[in-house]
Motif scaffolding. Sequence first.
Motif, short mmCIF file in Angstrom:
data_model
loop_
_atom_site.label_atom_id
_atom_site.label_comp_id
_atom_site.label_asym_id
_atom_site.label_seq_id
_atom_site.Cartn_x
_atom_site.Cartn_y
_atom_site.Cartn_z
N ARG A 141 48.01 18.85 -93.38
CA ARG A 141 49.40 18.93 -92.95
C ARG A 141 49.47 19.59 -91.58
N THR A 142 50.65 19.62 -90.99
CA THR A 142 50.83 20.16 -89.64
C THR A 142 50.32 21.59 -89.54
N GLY A 143 50.51 22.38 -90.58
CA GLY A 143 50.07 23.77 -90.56
C GLY A 143 48.56 23.93 -90.54
N ASP A 144 47.81 22.85 -90.81
CA ASP A 144 46.35 22.91 -90.79
C ASP A 144 45.77 22.65 -89.41
N TRP A 145 46.63 22.40 -88.42
CA TRP A 145 46.15 22.07 -87.08
C TRP A 145 45.32 23.23 -86.53
N SER A 146 44.11 22.92 -86.09
CA SER A 146 43.18 23.95 -85.63
C SER A 146 42.84 23.73 -84.16
N LEU A 147 42.12 24.68 -83.58
CA LEU A 147 41.68 24.56 -82.19
C LEU A 147 40.80 23.33 -82.01
N ARG A 148 39.88 23.13 -82.93
CA ARG A 148 38.99 21.96 -82.84
C ARG A 148 39.78 20.66 -82.88
N HIS A 149 40.74 20.59 -83.77
CA HIS A 149 41.55 19.37 -83.88
C HIS A 149 42.43 19.18 -82.65
N ALA A 150 42.94 20.25 -82.08
CA ALA A 150 43.76 20.15 -80.87
C ALA A 150 42.93 19.60 -79.71
N ILE A 151 41.68 20.05 -79.61
CA ILE A 151 40.80 19.56 -78.53
C ILE A 151 40.50 18.07 -78.73
N ILE A 152 40.19 17.69 -79.97
CA ILE A 152 39.86 16.28 -80.26
C ILE A 152 41.06 15.39 -79.96
N MET A 153 42.22 15.79 -80.44
CA MET A 153 43.42 14.98 -80.20
C MET A 153 43.82 14.99 -78.73
N GLY A 154 43.53 16.09 -78.04
CA GLY A 154 43.79 16.14 -76.61
C GLY A 154 42.91 15.18 -75.84
N LEU A 155 41.67 15.03 -76.25
CA LEU A 155 40.76 14.08 -75.61
C LEU A 155 41.22 12.64 -75.87
N TRP A 156 41.66 12.38 -77.08
CA TRP A 156 42.21 11.05 -77.37
C TRP A 156 43.44 10.79 -76.52
N GLN A 157 44.27 11.80 -76.33
CA GLN A 157 45.48 11.64 -75.53
C GLN A 157 45.14 11.26 -74.09
N ALA A 158 44.04 11.79 -73.57
CA ALA A 158 43.62 11.46 -72.21
C ALA A 158 43.27 9.97 -72.09
N VAL A 159 42.72 9.39 -73.17
CA VAL A 159 42.38 7.97 -73.16
C VAL A 159 43.63 7.12 -72.97
N ALA A 160 44.78 7.64 -73.41
CA ALA A 160 46.04 6.90 -73.33
C ALA A 160 46.51 6.67 -71.90
N LEU A 161 45.86 7.27 -70.92
CA LEU A 161 46.21 7.01 -69.52
C LEU A 161 45.84 5.58 -69.12
N ILE A 162 45.00 4.94 -69.92
CA ILE A 162 44.71 3.52 -69.70
C ILE A 162 45.90 2.73 -70.22
N PRO A 163 46.60 1.97 -69.39
CA PRO A 163 47.80 1.25 -69.83
C PRO A 163 47.53 0.37 -71.04
N GLY A 164 48.47 0.37 -71.97
CA GLY A 164 48.35 -0.44 -73.17
C GLY A 164 47.75 0.30 -74.35
N THR A 165 47.16 1.47 -74.09
CA THR A 165 46.53 2.22 -75.18
C THR A 165 47.57 2.78 -76.14
N SER A 166 48.62 3.37 -75.61
CA SER A 166 49.70 4.05 -76.33
C SER A 166 49.33 5.48 -76.63
N ARG A 167 50.04 6.41 -75.98
CA ARG A 167 49.78 7.83 -76.20
C ARG A 167 50.03 8.23 -77.65
N SER A 168 51.16 7.77 -78.18
CA SER A 168 51.44 8.11 -79.58
C SER A 168 50.46 7.41 -80.51
#
Length: 267
Positions: A141-168
């Motif tokens: 759940r949202t309350g389980d969000w950890s530093l490791r998970h924030a970094i991983i999801m942050g890296l995925w978010q960076a991939v979304a700069l490629i058009p068509g990927t979708s940030r969400s």
Amino acid sequence: MSLLYLLALAALQGVTEFLPISSSGHLILLPALTGHADQGQIIDVAVHIGTLMAVLLYFRADVAMALRGVPRMLSGRIDTPGARLAFLLGVATVPVVIAGLVLKLTGLDEALRSIAVIGWTMLLFGLFLYWTDQKGATERRTGDWSLRHAIIMGLWQAVALIPGTSRSGITISGARALGYARTDAARLSMLMSIPTIIASGTLLGIEVAATANAAAARDGAVAAVFAFVSALLALTLMMRLLRSVSFTPYVIYRVILGLVLLYIAYS
């Protein structure tokens, strides 16, 4: 720019910003497929402001909690839910800021704005969303969000700069792969969008501040309002549907659109 086309742009941005179908891809495609000139950065800033207001309103309780935690976080105390959320959102934003600056300075951001690129990313990351949604566990759940998970999801978010990927789409995929339930994956993705939209909007705002005029300001205000309304409606609908429906309808849309775009690009 006609009022009708301006409203279409704003509505398109609002609807696609939070749905996992890529807002940037659609905003690039609309002028490319209709023959209109690119809407320009002033409109880009305006629609970003509109969608930002929508997500701030919808998740106002989480936003207020994070804001209350900022002073404690800045003093080095991450000992409250608000301070923890503010800290993790900041961590998750760092990769996309760095990647965005690299793309901007190297000019690669413009090189990636093609129908072929959007077609491939729409298709491949749509299939990735389907795989993670079907195979991912649902115990976190949202309350389980950890530093490791924030970094991983942050890296995925960076991939979304490629058009068509979708940030969400890509951040939801990352959260589902980590075992977050659908609604919690979407919630984290939407909260991550807030500092990201602020960062990108600020960068664009600085660039266009010197070129703005009365007519552009008027068009921007209209675009911001319609982007806000459409984004709030789309966000509300998606979050309600996720209680009983998977991400498969969005995947089907992405696959069909991706195949059509690839046909257009290579025919």
